[in-house]
Scaffold this motif. Structure first.
Motif, mmCIF file in Angstrom:
data_model
loop_
_atom_site.group_PDB
_atom_site.id
_atom_site.type_symbol
_atom_site.label_atom_id
_atom_site.label_comp_id
_atom_site.label_asym_id
_atom_site.label_seq_id
_atom_site.Cartn_x
_atom_site.Cartn_y
_atom_site.Cartn_z
ATOM 1 N N THR A 138 35.282 71.129 51.141
ATOM 2 C CA THR A 138 35.597 71.028 52.508
ATOM 3 C C THR A 138 34.479 70.243 53.430
ATOM 4 N N ASN A 139 33.189 70.147 52.705
ATOM 5 C CA ASN A 139 32.106 69.458 53.560
ATOM 6 C C ASN A 139 32.109 68.045 53.365
ATOM 7 N N PHE A 140 32.991 67.319 52.899
ATOM 8 C CA PHE A 140 33.008 65.859 52.953
ATOM 9 C C PHE A 140 33.374 65.055 54.100
ATOM 10 N N PRO A 141 32.779 64.236 54.640
ATOM 11 C CA PRO A 141 33.165 63.756 55.910
ATOM 12 C C PRO A 141 34.067 62.379 55.818
ATOM 13 N N ILE A 142 34.644 62.216 57.063
ATOM 14 C CA ILE A 142 35.342 60.927 56.895
ATOM 15 C C ILE A 142 34.567 60.119 57.885
ATOM 16 N N TRP A 143 34.241 58.708 57.202
ATOM 17 C CA TRP A 143 33.336 57.931 57.834
ATOM 18 C C TRP A 143 34.401 56.903 58.867
ATOM 19 N N MET A 144 33.530 56.350 59.756
ATOM 20 C CA MET A 144 34.295 55.285 60.386
ATOM 21 C C MET A 144 33.257 54.037 60.809
ATOM 22 N N SER A 145 33.945 52.950 61.082
ATOM 23 C CA SER A 145 33.115 51.814 61.544
ATOM 24 C C SER A 145 34.010 50.810 62.224
ATOM 25 N N THR A 146 33.307 50.112 63.227
ATOM 26 C CA THR A 146 33.706 48.842 63.875
ATOM 27 C C THR A 146 33.066 47.815 63.407
ATOM 28 N N ASN A 147 32.183 48.020 62.673
ATOM 29 C CA ASN A 147 31.092 46.985 62.044
ATOM 30 C C ASN A 147 30.827 47.082 60.745
ATOM 31 N N PRO A 148 31.732 47.131 59.769
ATOM 32 C CA PRO A 148 31.212 47.411 58.316
ATOM 33 C C PRO A 148 30.442 46.405 57.689
ATOM 34 N N LYS A 149 30.887 45.177 58.290
ATOM 35 C CA LYS A 149 29.783 44.041 57.649
ATOM 36 C C LYS A 149 28.304 44.236 58.062
ATOM 37 N N GLY A 150 28.165 44.813 59.161
ATOM 38 C CA GLY A 150 26.917 45.371 59.535
ATOM 39 C C GLY A 150 26.513 46.319 58.872
ATOM 40 N N ASN A 151 26.977 47.183 58.364
ATOM 41 C CA ASN A 151 26.884 48.581 57.682
ATOM 42 C C ASN A 151 26.421 49.402 58.944
ATOM 43 N N GLU A 152 27.268 49.601 59.927
ATOM 44 C CA GLU A 152 27.093 50.518 60.785
ATOM 45 C C GLU A 152 28.195 51.720 60.620
ATOM 46 N N TRP A 153 27.823 52.739 60.438
ATOM 47 C CA TRP A 153 28.778 53.884 60.377
ATOM 48 C C TRP A 153 28.528 55.070 60.945
ATOM 49 N N LYS A 154 29.527 55.855 61.339
ATOM 50 C CA LYS A 154 29.263 57.150 61.923
ATOM 51 C C LYS A 154 30.484 58.035 61.570
ATOM 52 N N GLU A 155 30.045 59.495 61.420
ATOM 53 C CA GLU A 155 31.293 60.474 60.950
ATOM 54 C C GLU A 155 32.287 60.407 62.155
ATOM 55 N N ALA A 156 33.668 60.086 61.712
ATOM 56 C CA ALA A 156 34.866 60.591 62.364
ATOM 57 C C ALA A 156 34.984 62.080 62.546
ATOM 58 N N ILE A 157 34.629 62.586 61.625
ATOM 59 C CA ILE A 157 34.811 64.134 61.393
ATOM 60 C C ILE A 157 33.779 64.609 60.187
ATOM 61 N N ASP A 158 32.978 65.474 60.317
ATOM 62 C CA ASP A 158 31.955 65.816 59.365
ATOM 63 C C ASP A 158 32.675 66.772 58.402
ATOM 64 N N SER A 159 33.644 67.234 58.485
ATOM 65 C CA SER A 159 34.358 68.017 57.281
ATOM 66 C C SER A 159 35.729 67.725 57.071
ATOM 67 N N PHE A 160 36.381 67.231 56.411
ATOM 68 C CA PHE A 160 37.652 66.972 56.095
ATOM 69 C C PHE A 160 38.514 68.229 55.519
ATOM 70 N N GLU A 161 38.953 68.952 56.307
ATOM 71 C CA GLU A 161 39.422 70.340 55.810
ATOM 72 C C GLU A 161 40.233 70.434 54.445
ATOM 73 N N ILE A 162 41.238 69.544 54.288
ATOM 74 C CA ILE A 162 42.065 69.819 53.187
ATOM 75 C C ILE A 162 41.616 68.882 51.903
ATOM 76 N N GLY A 163 40.823 67.931 52.158
ATOM 77 C CA GLY A 163 40.214 67.173 50.780
ATOM 78 C C GLY A 163 41.426 66.424 50.325
ATOM 79 N N GLY A 164 41.121 66.276 48.788
ATOM 80 C CA GLY A 164 42.001 65.599 47.898
ATOM 81 C C GLY A 164 41.606 64.506 47.152
ATOM 82 N N TRP A 165 42.035 64.734 45.777
ATOM 83 C CA TRP A 165 41.591 63.714 44.594
ATOM 84 C C TRP A 165 42.340 62.409 45.060
#
Length: 599
Positions: A138-165
């Motif tokens: 439950t403590n894996f984040p979802i990451w978001m970016s508007t500049n992935p080519k520039g390697n700029e990322w931030k957390e959209a949410i710090d823990s995705f509640e339900i997870g999943g393989w």
């Protein structure tokens, strides 16, 4: 993925992410005489990217090796972004040929796992790219970016509640967001709606689809689809919407096998109910590079569909794998398909042919010129024989006794031929690396000769500084020649070893004759299976067997070398099946046989 392991050790990697350019795959490294450098129009599977080495020590007891799988490609603002398992970063490209690696760790130090971004989910919502890796924590984040080519990322949410393989996020065009996940030989794929702003689940997850190997033969576990000691695995969900219908794709029956494929179920709502298509739509059980499962479907900048998926090697470990890209689409009846015919021969890149191929065909028509032809080498490591480099089996390879400068391998095409492209597939023999390596490179020279005595340089990559484990070189101008020689200058690690020195072009002779006496036997005992046999064609080295649910829907293709029979165990036991066959040699392809129907 086939199985999942969580190992509690710290992941060691670079702490300063940087962008490292990938090979430009051009002949030479600079313009000549002021002319622009030649840009390739074609590519050849497996994809030539700087695959990382497996980071998991107990996966390397038979030898350290490169490995990745479970790929996703998304088109973001006109560029293509490729994510896959355990690469400690991702790639981007503007043409699906020249890939640039971006170093990035998405998991945090306290996760303490080797599986850095295992089987990732990647999607584009508006102007934002989202990335999430496989987990039930439950403590894996979802990451978001508007500049992935520039390697700029931030957390959209710090823990995705339900997870999943093996997760997949699907933003529908009505503003709703869905997640699919599952990797099991006991449980189905699941789907659920997710709040688009908070990423909280809306309601409870629903069962999407569970395999039916009793009906669909291709879903049976095992290399030959007849090993009943273990149930097949379903995994790798991916959703595509087309003409108002929803196409939920899934990988099965096991990632180690040549028959690893992506099936598809179709429905009118993102959470079903769904109806399966009879055959897998992404399927490549024959040829040099086998397997086409657990992948993703995307559009290029010309609005054409493509599918990226996993190629099996599974020699040093069951999870030794590569990546391939194939053209895909939907027919007039909205049947989803992928074109794997000649799927490891040269294909045109999107929008690149100077003369557009007929009916959207992307196969160049360049044939393999050196299948099982004579080979000479500088030295041989015991048990790694020279002919393994030309036997069209990615699992076998020749290895020189060393990795030293000057080791070489030479192939005789048998007669003067028109050579247009060469693919060099390196193998991992006595390598020293674990995990993603940067700054490694291959250097070599290719020579050609008409008599095996006087040699001319054909390709000079003695100054190359990029990692090219499956280097593919399209020649700016075809050459008339008979002998091709590959000389090693530098290996990134290990010995000079080649699983495929593959020469493409045309043999300057006659195409093969049409196959005669093509027979398909299907019995009531097990209608999932059939025995195919045909009269050998004297001037052919291989055959393509096509099969499908209708005479005009023969979308699945199996390439068969040096044999005149095939046991097909992939059929839908409740429907008729249609087959056709063509012969292949260095000069081209025969006309297809008449279609055979079996009830």
């Amino acid at each position: 993925m086939f199985t999942k392991l969580v190992i509690t050790v710290f992941l060691i990697a670079a702490t300063n992410p940087q962008v490292f350019p990938q090979s430009n795959s051009k002949v030479g490294s600079s313009p000549i005489g002021g002319r622009p450098a030649f840009t390739q129009r074609t590519y050849c599977n497996p994809l030539n990217i700087d695959y990382g080495y497996t980071p998991i020590p107990n996966f390397t007891e038979w030898g350290k090796h490169r490995a990745t799988a479970d790929p996703v490609i998304v088109n973001y603002k006109g560029d293509y972004y490729l994510f896959s398992t355990n690469q400690w970063g991702y790639w981007w490209s503007n043409d699906l040929s020249n890939w640039h690696f971006v170093s990035r760790l998405f998991l945090k130090p306290w996760h303490k796992v080797y599986d850095e971004l295992c089987a990732p989910a990647v999607c584009v919502m508006g102007d934002t790219m989202l990335v999430f890796g496989s987990t039930y924590s439950t403590n894996f984040p979802i990451w978001m970016s508007t500049n992935p080519k520039g390697n700029e990322w931030k957390e959209a949410i710090d823990s995705f509640e339900i997870g999943g393989w093996d997760p997949d996020f699907f933003p529908d065009d009505d503003g709703k967001l869905y997640m699919y996940n599952g990797s099991s030989n006991r449980y189905p794929l699941y789907g659920i709606e997710i709040d688009r702003k908070t990423f909280a689940p809306k309601g409870t997850r629903k069962e999407m689809y569970l395999l039916e190997p009793w009906r669909y033969g291709w879903q049976r576990f095992g290399e030959y689809l007849d090993n009943t000691f273990l149930d097949p695995f379903i995994e790798g969900a991916w959703m595509t919407k087309h003409n108002g219908k929803y196409y939920l794709q899934y990988g099965a029956p096991g990632t180690e096998f040549s028959g690893y494929a992506d099936g598809v179920v179709v429905g009118d709502h993102p959470l079903g109910p769904f109806t399966p298509q009879s055959f897998p739509f992404s399927y490549k059980p024959g040829g040099f590079a086998r397997g086409a499962g657990h992948g993703a479907t995307f559009k290029d900048n010309n609005n054409n569909w493509w599918h990226v998926s996993t190629i099996a090697i599974s020699v040093k470990n069951n999870f030794e794998r590569r990546i391939g890209i194939w053209p895909a689409g939907f027919d007039k009846d909205d049947v989803m398909y992928m074109n794997a015919a000649f799927g490891d021969y040269p294909y045109y890149l999107p929008g690149t042919p100077s003369q557009p191929p007929p009916k959207g065909e992307v196969f160049t028509g360049w044939m393999l010129l050196n299948y099982n032809k004579p080979v000479s080498v500088s030295s041989t490591l015991p048990s790694y024989y020279p002919n393994f480099a030309v036997d069209e089996n990615i699992k076998t390879y020749w290895s020189a006794a060393t990795g030293n400068t000057g080791e070489w391998i030479q192939t005789d095409l048998g007669n003067l031929s028109t050579v247009k492209a060469i693919q060099i597939n390196y193998a991992d023999q006595d390598v020293e690396f674990l995990g993603k390596q940067q700054g490694t490179y291959h250097q070599y020279k290719l020579y050609h000769s008409t008599d095996g005595k006087k040699w001319k340089v054909l390709v000079d990559k003695s100054n190359n500084k990029t990692d090219v484990p499956h280097d593919y070189v399209e020649l700016e101008s075809p050459v008339q020649t008979r002998y091709i020689k590959l000389e090693n200058i530098h290996m990134p690690t290990g010995k000079f070893a080649i699983s495929g020195l593959r020469v493409f072009g045309n043999g300057n002779g006659s195409k093969p004759d049409t196959v005669k006496q093509f027979v398909v036997l299907r019995t009531e005992k097990d209608k999932r299976s059939a025995w195919l046999k045909w009269r050998p064609v004297d001037n052919a080295y291989a055959y393509n067997v096509y099969m499908g649910i209708a005479p005009d829907k023969l979308y699945n293709c199996i390439m068969i070398y040096s044999a005149n029979e095939y046991y097909c165990k992939a059929m839908d036991m409740e429907k008729p099946c249609y087959f056709s066959i063509e012969a292949i040699n260095e000069n081209g392809v025969s006309a297809k046989s008449q279609v055979v129907k079996v009830e």
